[in-house]
Design a protein around this motif. Structure first.
Motif, PDB file in Angstrom:
ATOM      1  N   ALA A 104       0.815  -1.223   0.000  1.00 33.92           N
ATOM      2  CA  ALA A 104       0.000   0.000   0.000  1.00 33.92           C
ATOM      3  C   ALA A 104       0.845   1.268   0.000  1.00 33.92           C
ATOM      4  N   PRO A 105       1.624   1.524  -1.050  1.00 35.21           N
ATOM      5  CA  PRO A 105       2.491   2.710  -1.050  1.00 35.21           C
ATOM      6  C   PRO A 105       1.730   4.024  -0.920  1.00 35.21           C
ATOM      7  N   ARG A 106       0.503   4.084  -1.451  1.00 38.77           N
ATOM      8  CA  ARG A 106      -0.277   5.320  -1.283  1.00 38.77           C
ATOM      9  C   ARG A 106      -0.564   5.589   0.184  1.00 38.77           C
ATOM     10  N   PHE A 107      -0.831   4.523   0.930  1.00 40.04           N
ATOM     11  CA  PHE A 107      -1.033   4.665   2.369  1.00 40.04           C
ATOM     12  C   PHE A 107       0.265   5.117   3.030  1.00 40.04           C
ATOM     13  N   GLY A 108       1.400   4.729   2.446  1.00 41.48           N
ATOM     14  CA  GLY A 108       2.690   5.181   2.951  1.00 41.48           C
ATOM     15  C   GLY A 108       2.837   6.688   2.869  1.00 41.48           C
ATOM     16  N   TRP A 109       2.316   7.262   1.787  1.00 39.90           N
ATOM     17  CA  TRP A 109       2.359   8.718   1.663  1.00 39.90           C
ATOM     18  C   TRP A 109       1.440   9.384   2.681  1.00 39.90           C
ATOM     19  N   PHE A 110       0.315   8.759   2.972  1.00 37.99           N
ATOM     20  CA  PHE A 110      -0.576   9.290   4.012  1.00 37.99           C
ATOM     21  C   PHE A 110       0.143   9.291   5.357  1.00 37.99           C
ATOM     22  N   ASN A 111       0.826   8.202   5.668  1.00 39.77           N
ATOM     23  CA  ASN A 111       1.535   8.113   6.942  1.00 39.77           C
ATOM     24  C   ASN A 111       2.690   9.105   7.012  1.00 39.77           C
ATOM     25  N   PHE A 112       3.382   9.273   5.886  1.00 37.53           N
ATOM     26  CA  PHE A 112       4.439  10.275   5.840  1.00 37.53           C
ATOM     27  C   PHE A 112       3.855  11.666   6.093  1.00 37.53           C
ATOM     28  N   GLY A 113       2.707  11.972   5.489  1.00 32.95           N
ATOM     29  CA  GLY A 113       2.052  13.250   5.719  1.00 32.95           C
ATOM     30  C   GLY A 113       1.646  13.439   7.162  1.00 32.95           C
ATOM     31  N   LEU A 114       1.188  12.343   7.801  1.00 34.96           N
ATOM     32  CA  LEU A 114       0.817  12.405   9.211  1.00 34.96           C
ATOM     33  C   LEU A 114       2.030  12.753  10.066  1.00 34.96           C
ATOM     34  N   MET A 115       3.154  12.098   9.788  1.00 35.07           N
ATOM     35  CA  MET A 115       4.386  12.379  10.526  1.00 35.07           C
ATOM     36  C   MET A 115       4.835  13.824  10.298  1.00 35.07           C
ATOM     37  N   LEU A 116       4.749  14.278   9.060  1.00 36.27           N
ATOM     38  CA  LEU A 116       5.194  15.630   8.738  1.00 36.27           C
ATOM     39  C   LEU A 116       4.311  16.679   9.415  1.00 36.27           C
ATOM     40  N   LEU A 117       2.998  16.454   9.412  1.00 39.31           N
ATOM     41  CA  LEU A 117       2.085  17.374  10.094  1.00 39.31           C
ATOM     42  C   LEU A 117       2.408  17.446  11.584  1.00 39.31           C
ATOM     43  N   GLY A 118       2.621  16.285  12.199  1.00 38.82           N
ATOM     44  CA  GLY A 118       2.976  16.259  13.617  1.00 38.82           C
ATOM     45  C   GLY A 118       4.283  16.980  13.884  1.00 38.82           C
ATOM     46  N   THR A 119       5.243  16.809  12.992  1.00 39.48           N
ATOM     47  CA  THR A 119       6.537  17.480  13.145  1.00 39.48           C
ATOM     48  C   THR A 119       6.369  18.992  13.119  1.00 39.48           C
ATOM     49  N   LEU A 120       5.611  19.490  12.148  1.00 45.31           N
ATOM     50  CA  LEU A 120       5.413  20.932  12.023  1.00 45.31           C
ATOM     51  C   LEU A 120       4.677  21.499  13.233  1.00 45.31           C
ATOM     52  N   MET A 121       3.745  20.745  13.790  1.00 41.90           N
ATOM     53  CA  MET A 121       3.025  21.206  14.980  1.00 41.90           C
ATOM     54  C   MET A 121       3.967  21.320  16.176  1.00 41.90           C
ATOM     55  N   VAL A 122       4.833  20.329  16.348  1.00 46.22           N
ATOM     56  CA  VAL A 122       5.782  20.367  17.458  1.00 46.22           C
ATOM     57  C   VAL A 122       6.767  21.518  17.282  1.00 46.22           C
ATOM     58  N   GLU A 123       7.268  21.707  16.053  1.00 46.87           N
ATOM     59  CA  GLU A 123       8.209  22.795  15.801  1.00 46.87           C
ATOM     60  C   GLU A 123       7.557  24.153  16.093  1.00 46.87           C
ATOM     61  N   TRP A 124       6.313  24.323  15.662  1.00 46.14           N
ATOM     62  CA  TRP A 124       5.607  25.583  15.912  1.00 46.14           C
ATOM     63  C   TRP A 124       5.477  25.841  17.409  1.00 46.14           C
ATOM     64  N   ALA A 125       5.082  24.821  18.154  1.00 42.36           N
ATOM     65  CA  ALA A 125       4.888  24.989  19.595  1.00 42.36           C
ATOM     66  C   ALA A 125       6.199  25.318  20.299  1.00 42.36           C
ATOM     67  N   GLN A 126       7.287  24.680  19.870  1.00 45.13           N
ATOM     68  CA  GLN A 126       8.559  24.909  20.550  1.00 45.13           C
ATOM     69  C   GLN A 126       9.158  26.270  20.207  1.00 45.13           C
ATOM     70  N   TRP A 127       9.176  26.612  18.923  1.00 51.62           N
ATOM     71  CA  TRP A 127       9.824  27.861  18.527  1.00 51.62           C
ATOM     72  C   TRP A 127       9.046  29.095  18.980  1.00 51.62           C
ATOM     73  N   THR A 128       7.746  28.966  19.203  1.00 52.24           N
ATOM     74  CA  THR A 128       6.946  30.113  19.653  1.00 52.24           C
ATOM     75  C   THR A 128       6.840  30.193  21.169  1.00 52.24           C
ATOM     76  N   GLY A 129       7.558  29.344  21.867  1.00 52.34           N
ATOM     77  CA  GLY A 129       7.568  29.403  23.328  1.00 52.34           C
ATOM     78  C   GLY A 129       6.363  28.784  23.998  1.00 52.34           C
ATOM     79  N   ARG A 130       5.612  27.990  23.271  1.00 50.58           N
ATOM     80  CA  ARG A 130       4.434  27.363  23.847  1.00 50.58           C
ATOM     81  C   ARG A 130       4.715  25.956  24.389  1.00 50.58           C
TER      82      ARG A 130
END
Length: 583
Positions: A104-130
């Motif tokens: 299911a490589p298409r599902f692999g892209w979904f999972n990669f997107g999930l990881m990337l979204l989570g990464t961006l959320m954590v980076e936003w929270a950390q860099w903004t002092g939250r």
């Protein structure tokens, strides 16, 4: 019978290895590797600012930014860089090394997107002092809900990728894409995936209630329970990379010098020991916690942890011994260390492999077992000796191994020459020297009681003064210089990777026997054993009849390791006796 999805258009054939590479899997390897390098860049920038702050003579950052970047550095280096790269390893090992199509490589892209979204959320929270809660985020410290949700999304995405890896292995077995038993490198990747499941499930168990607490939907998790469950994530996540790192060691040994596996069963057993016991080593982070009894602490950090240590010692012998035997089978049989002198030290894949093994074993392994001892831990806990240890394992060991294999993945997967080839040859040496100085400076400064994580060891705003011996200034200077060198080495690697991937010279074909600038010699001149090595080489047979067997050089190196191990271990017991006034 060929599966419908397994069409000729879905694959390309590697001209070097002859293996079939599924195009979607190849793209997933690329995507995860690229994000891993971006995380490494963020973590490296934070590392430089942090080391220039901990170097008391410089003391660069104010307190708030020091602690903020400490959390940024931890998440990007220990979680994002390493796990993204491990996801790339899983896609590579499950498909390329088995000539298989991915599940299911298409599902692999979904999972990669999930990881990337989570990464961006954590980076936003950390860099903004939250989310100034450090990497461990112990309760009652409280971050913005986005921080916890980001970690959960990232963990879920990574967990789903591991399940895809299991499914890919099932497809490969069902479609008989490989002969015989599962290759050892894939077996190591499977070990990493199993440990990942254990690790990520524990992460969900603790971060989900903490996320709900941050939304005021439930009571705060008990701090002692939080610490126990969290370390099954925080420590065990580094055991995922250790299994992947060892698998990469085996692969780099074969690619660079034609290393052989001395005994498949022994090496596979060592991987199984990791699965059974490595996660229990998390307990050594809790040895000073009053909520756990001595029986629980001693059981987890001795009897169980020693089984995981045994696994590392097995790999610590079989990998260099396999390299030595491979070189001797190629005809390099002179003396004890002729095989080592004639090794391809100008190949960054090989130098990265050797430096990773040496520093991981001699510095990381020895210090890890020592500070994991309950009694000795009391004088180590919350000092700079702790980050001194894990920088010599996660950085010198894992990051160096990942960098080394990248020099082979660039031509094989990205089909690009390695840019800045001259710099690539020296990068492993610069990076390893820097991390070694950094780790040693931290370790010895911690031996004098310098605290871990503390912004200002002089306690300048406290109502009391704290003075350290002048030797501490020297140790912190060594740490600072080492940190600058290590970050420089990391930035060189990042520049090489970015230039190669996005602007590098494309490789149309790799001709065997013809040297190519920007292509490791393990690809242009694959190591081949002499056809009649066993029959004609008396020098090879002579040591085989001796008590040291066919790998005498490795036996000597292992003996040196054990002498260093015993000396360091019992020196710490002696120091402990001075502290406790025993004897």
């Amino acid at each position: 019978m060929t599966a419908p999805a397994m069409t000729a258009e879905s694959f390309r054939t590697c001209e070097v290895t002859g293996r079939k590479i599924h195009r979607q899997a190849e793209l997933l390897v690329r995507a995860n590797a690229v994000v891993a390098v971006v995380a490494l860049l963020i973590g490296a920038i934070a590392a430089l600012l942090l080391v220039l702050t901990r170097w008391q003579a410089v003391h660069l950052l104010p307190a708030d930014w020091y602690y903020r970047l400490l959390g940024v550095h931890g998440m990007n280096m220990l979680i994002f860089f390493i796990i993204y790269f491990e996801m790339a390893v899983l896609w590579f090992a499950g498909t390329v090394l088995l000539n298989a199509r991915p599940a299911a490589p298409r599902f692999g892209w979904f999972n990669f997107g999930l990881m990337l979204l989570g990464t961006l959320m954590v980076e936003w929270a950390q860099w903004t002092g939250r989310a100034d809660v450090l990497f461990t985020s112990y309760t009652p410290l409280r971050a913005h809900p986005v921080y916890y949700l980001g970690i959960i999304l990232f963990a879920v995405g990574a967990l789903l990728v591991t399940f895809q890896f299991f499914a890919t292995l099932s497809i490969a077995k069902k479609e008989r894409t490989y002969e015989g038993s599962m290759p050892l490198v894939v077996y190591g990747a499977l070990t990493a995936a199993i440990i990942a499941v254990i690790t990520l499930v524990h992460g969900a168990l603790i971060y989900v209630p903490t996320f709900l607490w941050s939304l005021n939907l439930m009571e705060m998790p008990d701090p002692q329970v939080y610490r126990m469950v969290w370390w099954a994530l925080g420590h065990s996540s580094q055991q995922i990379n250790m299994a992947a790192q060892v698998a990469i060691w085996y692969m780099l040994g074969a690619l660079t010098v034609g290393a052989v596996v001395l005994n498949e069963k022994v090496s596979r057993t060592a991987f199984v020991l990791y699965i059974l016991f490595i996660s229990m080593a998390s307990a050594h982070h809790l040895l000073v916690d009053p909520g756990f009894g001595p029986a629980w602490k001693i059981t987890n950090t001795s009897y169980f942890m020693y089984m995981a240590v045994l696994a590392s010692m097995i790999h610590g012998f079989t990998i260099p011994a396999g390299m030595e035997l491979g070189m001797r089978l190629r005809g390099y049989t002179e003396g004890l260390f002729g095989w080592l002198r004639r090794a391809p030290w100008g190949d960054p894949g090989f130098s990265a492999l050797v430096l990773s093994v040496i520093i991981f074993g001699f510095v990381g392994g020895i210090t890890g077992v020592t500070i994991g001892t309950e009694q000795i831990n009391i004088v180590v806990h919350n000092t700079l000796r702790v980050p001194g240890h894990f920088h010599s394992t996660v950085v010198s060991g894992t990051a160096m191994a990942f960098m080394g294999v990248t020099y082979y993945l660039l031509p094989l997967v990205f089909r690009r020459k390695v840019a800045f080839w001259g710099l690539a040859k020296i990068q492993p040496y610069l990076f390893s020297l820097g991390v070694l100085l950094l780790a040693m400076g931290m370790t010895f400064a911690g031996s004098f009681g310098v605290p871990r994580r503390h912004w200002d060891i002089s306690f300048s705003n406290a109502p009391y003064g704290v003075e350290f011996t002048p030797a501490v200034d020297l140790m912190l200077a060594i740490m600072g210089i080492g940190g600058i060198l290590a970050v420089t080495g990391a930035l060189i690697f990042i520049a090489i990777a970015v230039k190669s991937v996005f602007f590098g010279e494309k490789i149309e074909t790799i001709t065997r026997g013809t040297a190519m600038v920007g292509v490791p010699q393990g690809l242009t001149h694959p190591p081949v054993h002499a056809a009649d090595a066993d029959a004609r080489n008396e020098e090879f047979h002579a040591p085989a009849r001796g008590w040291m067997g066919p790998t005498p050089g490795t036996i000597i190196l292992v003996a040196v390791f054990f002498i260093a191990f015993v000396t360091y271990y019992f020196t710490n017991w002696k120091l402990l006796s001075f502290l406790w006034k025993v004897g």
